[in-house]
Design an enzyme around this catalytic site. Structure first.
Site, PDB file in Angstrom:
ATOM      1  N   ASN A   1       0.870  -1.178   0.000  1.00  0.00           N
ATOM      2  CA  ASN A   1       0.000   0.000   0.000  1.00  0.00           C
ATOM      3  C   ASN A   1       0.906   1.228   0.000  1.00  0.00           C
ATOM      4  O   ASN A   1       1.483   1.583   1.023  1.00  0.00           O
ATOM      5  CB  ASN A   1      -0.891  -0.024   1.256  1.00  0.00           C
ATOM      6  CG  ASN A   1      -1.747   1.228   1.372  1.00  0.00           C
ATOM      7  OD1 ASN A   1      -1.805   2.035   0.434  1.00  0.00           O
ATOM      8  ND2 ASN A   1      -2.414   1.404   2.508  1.00  0.00           N
TER       9      ASN A   1
ATOM     10  N   GLU B   1      -5.088  -4.347  11.025  1.00  0.00           N
ATOM     11  CA  GLU B   1      -4.096  -3.280  11.152  1.00  0.00           C
ATOM     12  C   GLU B   1      -4.413  -2.464  12.399  1.00  0.00           C
ATOM     13  O   GLU B   1      -5.276  -1.576  12.354  1.00  0.00           O
ATOM     14  CB  GLU B   1      -4.135  -2.362   9.927  1.00  0.00           C
ATOM     15  CG  GLU B   1      -3.817  -3.052   8.621  1.00  0.00           C
ATOM     16  CD  GLU B   1      -3.283  -2.077   7.584  1.00  0.00           C
ATOM     17  OE1 GLU B   1      -2.164  -2.281   7.132  1.00  0.00           O
ATOM     18  OE2 GLU B   1      -3.982  -1.110   7.243  1.00  0.00           O
TER      19      GLU B   1
ATOM     20  N   GLY C   1       2.888  -0.808   4.361  1.00  0.00           N
ATOM     21  CA  GLY C   1       2.887   0.608   4.000  1.00  0.00           C
ATOM     22  C   GLY C   1       4.303   1.083   3.712  1.00  0.00           C
ATOM     23  O   GLY C   1       4.862   0.817   2.645  1.00  0.00           O
ATOM     24  N   GLY C   2       4.899   1.757   4.685  1.00  0.00           N
ATOM     25  CA  GLY C   2       6.206   2.398   4.503  1.00  0.00           C
ATOM     26  C   GLY C   2       7.257   1.511   3.835  1.00  0.00           C
ATOM     27  O   GLY C   2       7.949   1.954   2.908  1.00  0.00           O
TER      28      GLY C   2
ATOM     29  N   SER D   1       3.586  -1.345  10.553  1.00  0.00           N
ATOM     30  CA  SER D   1       5.037  -1.322  10.790  1.00  0.00           C
ATOM     31  C   SER D   1       5.711  -2.672  10.563  1.00  0.00           C
ATOM     32  O   SER D   1       6.603  -3.048  11.313  1.00  0.00           O
ATOM     33  CB  SER D   1       5.341  -0.785  12.200  1.00  0.00           C
ATOM     34  OG  SER D   1       4.889   0.540  12.320  1.00  0.00           O
TER      35      SER D   1
ATOM     36  N   HIS E   1      -9.589   1.201   5.040  1.00  0.00           N
ATOM     37  CA  HIS E   1      -8.302   1.456   5.707  1.00  0.00           C
ATOM     38  C   HIS E   1      -8.525   2.447   6.845  1.00  0.00           C
ATOM     39  O   HIS E   1      -9.343   3.364   6.730  1.00  0.00           O
ATOM     40  CB  HIS E   1      -7.293   2.011   4.691  1.00  0.00           C
ATOM     41  CG  HIS E   1      -5.902   2.035   5.243  1.00  0.00           C
ATOM     42  ND1 HIS E   1      -5.481   3.004   6.121  1.00  0.00           N
ATOM     43  CD2 HIS E   1      -4.860   1.180   5.088  1.00  0.00           C
ATOM     44  CE1 HIS E   1      -4.227   2.751   6.472  1.00  0.00           C
ATOM     45  NE2 HIS E   1      -3.830   1.647   5.860  1.00  0.00           N
TER      46      HIS E   1
ATOM     47  N   GLY F   1       2.469   3.106  10.679  1.00  0.00           N
ATOM     48  CA  GLY F   1       3.384   4.218  10.409  1.00  0.00           C
ATOM     49  C   GLY F   1       4.073   4.747  11.658  1.00  0.00           C
ATOM     50  O   GLY F   1       4.706   5.797  11.620  1.00  0.00           O
TER      51      GLY F   1
ATOM     52  N   GLU G   1      -6.969   4.925   7.800  1.00  0.00           N
ATOM     53  CA  GLU G   1      -6.813   6.343   7.442  1.00  0.00           C
ATOM     54  C   GLU G   1      -8.086   6.864   6.770  1.00  0.00           C
ATOM     55  O   GLU G   1      -8.452   8.027   6.942  1.00  0.00           O
ATOM     56  CB  GLU G   1      -5.570   6.504   6.548  1.00  0.00           C
ATOM     57  CG  GLU G   1      -4.299   6.349   7.371  1.00  0.00           C
ATOM     58  CD  GLU G   1      -3.117   5.747   6.639  1.00  0.00           C
ATOM     59  OE1 GLU G   1      -3.101   5.738   5.397  1.00  0.00           O
ATOM     60  OE2 GLU G   1      -2.191   5.268   7.340  1.00  0.00           O
TER      61      GLU G   1
ATOM     62  N   LYS H   1       0.074   4.206  -0.281  1.00  0.00           N
ATOM     63  CA  LYS H   1      -0.623   5.387   0.265  1.00  0.00           C
ATOM     64  C   LYS H   1      -0.419   6.567  -0.704  1.00  0.00           C
ATOM     65  O   LYS H   1      -0.284   6.335  -1.905  1.00  0.00           O
ATOM     66  CB  LYS H   1      -0.125   5.675   1.677  1.00  0.00           C
ATOM     67  CG  LYS H   1      -0.252   4.427   2.577  1.00  0.00           C
ATOM     68  CD  LYS H   1      -0.123   4.702   4.020  1.00  0.00           C
ATOM     69  CE  LYS H   1      -0.298   3.385   4.787  1.00  0.00           C
ATOM     70  NZ  LYS H   1      -0.242   3.546   6.218  1.00  0.00           N
TER      71      LYS H   1
HETATM   72  P1  13P Z   1       3.028   0.935   7.741  1.00  0.00           P
HETATM   73  O1  13P Z   1       3.587  -0.371   7.215  1.00  0.00           O
HETATM   74  O2  13P Z   1       3.704   2.142   7.177  1.00  0.00           O
HETATM   75  O3  13P Z   1       2.933   0.947   9.224  1.00  0.00           O
HETATM   76  O4  13P Z   1       1.532   1.030   7.180  1.00  0.00           O
HETATM   77  C1  13P Z   1       0.686  -0.045   7.357  1.00  0.00           C
HETATM   78  C2  13P Z   1      -0.532   0.217   6.560  1.00  0.00           C
HETATM   79  O5  13P Z   1      -1.325   1.067   6.893  1.00  0.00           O
HETATM   80  C3  13P Z   1      -0.738  -0.575   5.340  1.00  0.00           C
HETATM   81  O6  13P Z   1      -2.017  -0.403   4.845  1.00  0.00           O
END
Ligand code: 13P
Length: 268
Positions: free
Chosen positions: A9, A168, A238-239, A217, A96, A174, A98, A11
């Protein structure tokens, strides 16, 4: 057997140039794994076309980060499931945290999105998870069950299992704070048990078919331990998915943890 799945992802990150550079480095790193696990990349909407072309016939799938629950019409700024299908998307993230926290999506909105994605034969990835406050108030299980129940109410249990559930924890996204293997294990077990409880006896054990993946993470250093947990079928990253080496290493950790490279799968 549940096939392992790993989803990137991105983002709201990327540019035409950086996407190209990332994909050029990433694709060779994923080559070894593409037959034994499902792999998908979810770029921002404007880059779907570009990433689709870069993915070509690698077998790695394209995904989207969000979708409208409406089919078409006067919904400025929205993107329909039909459009995503036309772009070649196979997976669509719905709910998600967010989206829930920053854009006010309710579990009912998310359920309607899940329905629209499934209706086109695409695979919805239902994101669920608790905030830190909810965890501290011992509401983790209730919150997640409500988030899943809304989808079951909308599409039914069998249809839920046609999608993927991504756990999640909001406080781990993040932040660099990963949930411990014990915390992840408990929630994943709870999710499966909840689904099993929802199933009428005659319908077979849908809970054993449902893929439940973890996000929050996930990094090269913790991926193997998390993916080795029996109820964890993969990850939503994510990251670390913005770095080809890291995502490649995480894919390797999933392959090793799930035994797909050696043929010894952890789930019968
Ligand atoms: P991180 O891996 O950056 O913590 O993000 C997780 C996420 O929200 C994937 O959808």
């Amino acid at each position: 057997m549940r096939k392992p799945i790993l989803i990137a992802n991105w983002k709201m990150n990327g540019s035409l140039q950086s996407n190209q550079a990332l994909m050029v480095r990433l694709l060779p790193r994923l080559r070894l794994f593409r037959k034994t696990m499902d792999l998908a990349v979810c770029p921002p909407f404007p880059y779907l076309f570009q990433v689709r072309d870069l993915l070509g016939y690698t077998g790695i799938m394209l995904g989207a980060q969000n979708v409208s629950s409406y089919v078409s019409g006067a919904y400025t700024g929205e993107v329909s499931a039909t459009m995503l299908q036309e772009m070649g998307c196979r997976y669509v993230l719905v709910g998600h945290s967010e989206r829930r926290a920053l854009y006010g999506e309710t579990s009912q909105d998310v359920a309607a999105k899940f329905r629209s994605v499934l209706g086109l034969g695409l695979i919805p990835v239902l994101c669920v998870g608790e905030t830190l406050e909810e965890r501290e108030n011992n509401q983790t299980r209730t919150v997640i069950e409500q988030q899943i129940q809304a989808v079951i109410d909308e599409v039914g249990l069998a249809s839920l299992a046609r999608g993927v559930v991504a756990y999640e924890p909001v406080w781990a996204i993040g932040t660099g704070k990963t949930a411990t293997p014990e915390q992840v294990s408990l929630v994943h077990q709870d999710i499966r048990q909840f689904v099993a409880r929802c199933a009428p006896e005659a319908s077979g054990d849908i809970s054993q078919e449902l893929r439940v993946i973890y996000g929050g993470s996930v990094k090269p250093g913790n991926a193997f331990e998390l993916f080795s947990l029996p109820d964890v079928d993969g990850g939503l990253i994510g990251g670390a998915s913005l770095h080809a080496d890291d995502f490649g290493t995480i894919a390797g950790a999933l392959a090793e943890a799930s035994g797909v490279l050696t043929g010894e799968c952890k789930v019968e």
